[in-house]
Design a protein around this motif. Structure first.
Motif, PDB file in Angstrom:
ATOM      1  N   ASN A  95       0.819  -1.212   0.000  1.00  0.00           N
ATOM      2  CA  ASN A  95       0.000   0.000   0.000  1.00  0.00           C
ATOM      3  C   ASN A  95       0.855   1.266   0.000  1.00  0.00           C
ATOM      4  O   ASN A  95       0.396   2.338   0.375  1.00  0.00           O
ATOM      5  N   ASN A 141       3.090   2.308   1.916  1.00  0.00           N
ATOM      6  CA  ASN A 141       3.242   2.899   3.251  1.00  0.00           C
ATOM      7  C   ASN A 141       2.230   4.010   3.512  1.00  0.00           C
ATOM      8  O   ASN A 141       2.549   5.025   4.151  1.00  0.00           O
ATOM      9  N   ALA A 142       1.014   3.828   3.005  1.00  0.00           N
ATOM     10  CA  ALA A 142      -0.038   4.825   3.216  1.00  0.00           C
ATOM     11  C   ALA A 142      -0.334   4.971   4.706  1.00  0.00           C
ATOM     12  O   ALA A 142      -0.188   4.028   5.490  1.00  0.00           O
ATOM     13  N   SER A 178      -2.379   4.787   7.545  1.00  0.00           N
ATOM     14  CA  SER A 178      -3.592   4.205   8.114  1.00  0.00           C
ATOM     15  C   SER A 178      -3.687   4.612   9.582  1.00  0.00           C
ATOM     16  O   SER A 178      -2.753   5.191  10.149  1.00  0.00           O
ATOM     17  N   SER A 191       2.799   7.296   0.638  1.00  0.00           N
ATOM     18  CA  SER A 191       1.946   7.809  -0.438  1.00  0.00           C
ATOM     19  C   SER A 191       0.825   8.711   0.056  1.00  0.00           C
ATOM     20  O   SER A 191      -0.021   9.135  -0.726  1.00  0.00           O
ATOM     21  N   ASP A 212      -4.299   6.673   3.777  1.00  0.00           N
ATOM     22  CA  ASP A 212      -4.830   5.417   3.245  1.00  0.00           C
ATOM     23  C   ASP A 212      -6.298   5.636   2.864  1.00  0.00           C
ATOM     24  O   ASP A 212      -7.199   5.492   3.689  1.00  0.00           O
ATOM     25  N   LYS A 215      -8.165   3.921   0.893  1.00  0.00           N
ATOM     26  CA  LYS A 215      -8.964   2.691   0.872  1.00  0.00           C
ATOM     27  C   LYS A 215      -9.570   2.429   2.242  1.00  0.00           C
ATOM     28  O   LYS A 215     -10.717   1.997   2.352  1.00  0.00           O
ATOM     29  N   GLU A 216      -8.801   2.675   3.293  1.00  0.00           N
ATOM     30  CA  GLU A 216      -9.336   2.529   4.644  1.00  0.00           C
ATOM     31  C   GLU A 216     -10.420   3.574   4.895  1.00  0.00           C
ATOM     32  O   GLU A 216     -11.470   3.280   5.471  1.00  0.00           O
TER      33      GLU A 216
END
Length: 237
Positions: free
Chosen positions: A1, A3-4, A6, A41, A44, A46-47
């Protein structure tokens, strides 16, 4: 991911910073990303897409705490940017004292391209590093820069080949930790908190920081080592 950021990553970074701050044997640290493709990046997304509004509010409070902890951290932090550093990822790096970047790194405060603004210190730290006009150019356009371009713009201190990145970052840390840690911490404090004060108040803060170093054991050691023509052995006291 890539290193997004979260919720868990934010908690982990806060825990790591707390550990570093409390350990008197650690005088400086490097923040980098896992792997070679990304420093971080950004958030997150997506989370976040499955979060309820209360969950988003709670996460935002956590993120503000994390970004602030980096920006006001009392010990020196070097960012080793090893790939993409977008949005909040670049904001973590900007919160460090300076940035060493791999040649393949791409850096951007990209938040306006997805409908928000840099709110992890990006509008404030970037403006302080490169000035308001240049910061506006980067933030309002969400421009992406190579590591070499970021160095030209003034917010990356050093660019090295990817394979040499961590050694270069450790060299930067070593150049700091050869000096007296209390003096280093106080100098950082005087710069960070004094730069936006009026000159007189800034000078008062500087004098207070000087006194904190002056009455330390390390200052006595530094003076003795100078007079005895030897390298000082500092202990952080």
């Amino acid at each position: 991911n890539f290193n997004a950021i979260s919720t868990q990553l934010a908690r982990d970074l806060l825990a790591a910073l707390s550990y570093i701050e409390e350990d008197d044997d650690i005088w400086a640290a490097v923040i980098t990303g896992a792997g070679e493709k990304a420093f971080c990046s950004g958030a997150d997304l997506k989370e976040r897409k499955n979060m309820t509004k209360p969950q988003m509010i709670a996460q935002r409070k956590l993120f503000v705490k994390m970004f602030t902890a980096v920006s006001v951290f009392p010990k020196p932090l070097i960012a080793a940017v090893n790939g993409v550093a977008f949005g909040g990822g670049l904001e973590i790096a900007l919160g460090c004292d300076w940035i060493v970047a791999a040649e393949n790194a791409i850096l951007s405060l990209s938040e306006t391209s997805i409908g928000v603004i840099p709110a992890g210190g990006g509008t404030q730290n970037m403006s302080r590093v490169i000035g308001k006009q240049k910061a506006k150019q980067l933030i309002l356009t969400a421009r992406r820069l190579t590591a070499a371009e970021a160095k030209e713009w003034g917010f990356v201190a050093r660019v090295v080949p990817q394979a040499e990145l961590m050694n270069a970052a450790i060299e930067e840390v070593a150049s700091i930790t050869k000096n007296a840690p209390i003096a280093v911490y106080q100098a950082k404090k005087a710069i960070n908190f004094g730069v936006d004060l009026d000159l007189y108040t800034g000078l008062v803060l500087e004098a207070e920081a000087y006194n904190a170093a002056l009455y330390s054991e390390d200052r006595d050691e530094g003076l003795a080592a100078f007079n005895e023509k030897r390298k000082p052995v500092y202990k952080g006291r």
